[in-house]
Design an enzyme around this catalytic site. Structure first.
Site, PDB file in Angstrom:
ATOM      1  N   HIS A 166      65.909  74.090  -0.783  1.00 52.47           N
ATOM      2  CA  HIS A 166      65.749  72.261  -1.189  1.00 52.47           C
ATOM      3  C   HIS A 166      63.814  71.346  -0.959  1.00 52.47           C
ATOM      4  CE1 HIS A 166      66.924  71.937   3.100  1.00 52.47           C
ATOM      5  NE2 HIS A 166      65.878  71.357   2.896  1.00 52.47           N
ATOM      6  N   ARG A 172      59.149  63.257   2.812  1.00 57.48           N
ATOM      7  CA  ARG A 172      59.335  61.514   3.362  1.00 57.48           C
ATOM      8  C   ARG A 172      59.258  60.153   2.948  1.00 57.48           C
ATOM      9  NH1 ARG A 172      56.665  65.648   6.486  1.00 57.48           N
ATOM     10  NH2 ARG A 172      58.169  66.097   8.334  1.00 57.48           N
ATOM     11  N   GLU A 225      65.642  66.591  -0.354  1.00 53.87           N
ATOM     12  CA  GLU A 225      65.761  66.122   0.982  1.00 53.87           C
ATOM     13  C   GLU A 225      65.350  65.088   0.987  1.00 53.87           C
ATOM     14  OE1 GLU A 225      65.601  66.762   5.172  1.00 53.87           O
ATOM     15  OE2 GLU A 225      65.645  68.684   4.624  1.00 53.87           O
ATOM     16  N   ASN A 228      62.176  58.351   8.147  1.00 53.93           N
ATOM     17  CA  ASN A 228      61.964  58.041   9.926  1.00 53.93           C
ATOM     18  C   ASN A 228      61.825  56.315  10.300  1.00 53.93           C
ATOM     19  OD1 ASN A 228      60.897  60.639  10.698  1.00 53.93           O
ATOM     20  ND2 ASN A 228      60.124  60.720   8.995  1.00 53.93           N
ATOM     21  N   HIS A 276      53.372  68.976  -7.338  1.00 52.05           N
ATOM     22  CA  HIS A 276      54.465  68.204  -7.800  1.00 52.05           C
ATOM     23  C   HIS A 276      55.311  68.681  -7.985  1.00 52.05           C
ATOM     24  CE1 HIS A 276      52.228  70.458 -10.614  1.00 52.05           C
ATOM     25  NE2 HIS A 276      53.883  70.371 -11.547  1.00 52.05           N
ATOM     26  N   GLU A 336      56.408  65.756 -12.761  1.00 52.53           N
ATOM     27  CA  GLU A 336      56.087  66.513 -14.228  1.00 52.53           C
ATOM     28  C   GLU A 336      57.116  66.540 -14.711  1.00 52.53           C
ATOM     29  OE1 GLU A 336      53.236  69.583 -16.373  1.00 52.53           O
ATOM     30  OE2 GLU A 336      54.576  69.985 -13.798  1.00 52.53           O
TER      31      GLU A 336
END
Length: 128
Positions: A5, A9, A56, A60, A74, A122
């Protein structure tokens, strides 16, 4: 070894999940809160994690913004028709920042979309 993965964030997890599932057509594979660490992880993708790489999305708790930096580039997605994909993404509320067309100095048809946090995605048209 295999790629599992890529972690991004995100500020608003629900908004990001909606973008990747409703605008780009991925599936929410799993989501889990970690109250002790004050974060939530959500995994999205086109395939199950056992079959291919996924994203993922890490939220936070209490963080209101991130600086994306200049090193990140990207995420790339193959699409059958980049022109049609751009129209569909716009119709679902997505932001196309570079319309579909041949890449500079080449013939591959590409386009770029921004996700809600400003990450670039992209779109690369599959070769026929």
């Amino acid at each position: 070894m295999r790629l599992l993965h890529t972690m991004l964030r995100v500020v608003d997890l629900d908004r990001s999940i909606a973008f990747y599932t409703e605008v780009l057509g991925m599936r929410l594979l799993r989501r889990h809160d970690y109250p002790e660490g004050k974060f939530t992880l959500a995994f999205v993708g086109y395939q199950d994690e056992s079959e291919g790489a996924v994203l993922e999305l890490t939220h936070n708790w209490g963080v209101e913004s991130y600086e994306l930096g200049t090193a990140y580039g990207h995420i790339a997605l193959e699409v059958p028709d980049a022109y049609a994909a751009c129209e569909a993404i716009k119709a679902r509320g997505g932001k196309v920042v570079r319309e579909a067309g041949p890449m500079k100095h080449g013939t591959t048809v590409i386009a770029f979309v921004d996700d809600p946090d400003g990450y670039k995605v992209e779109l690369i048209q599959a070769k026929s």
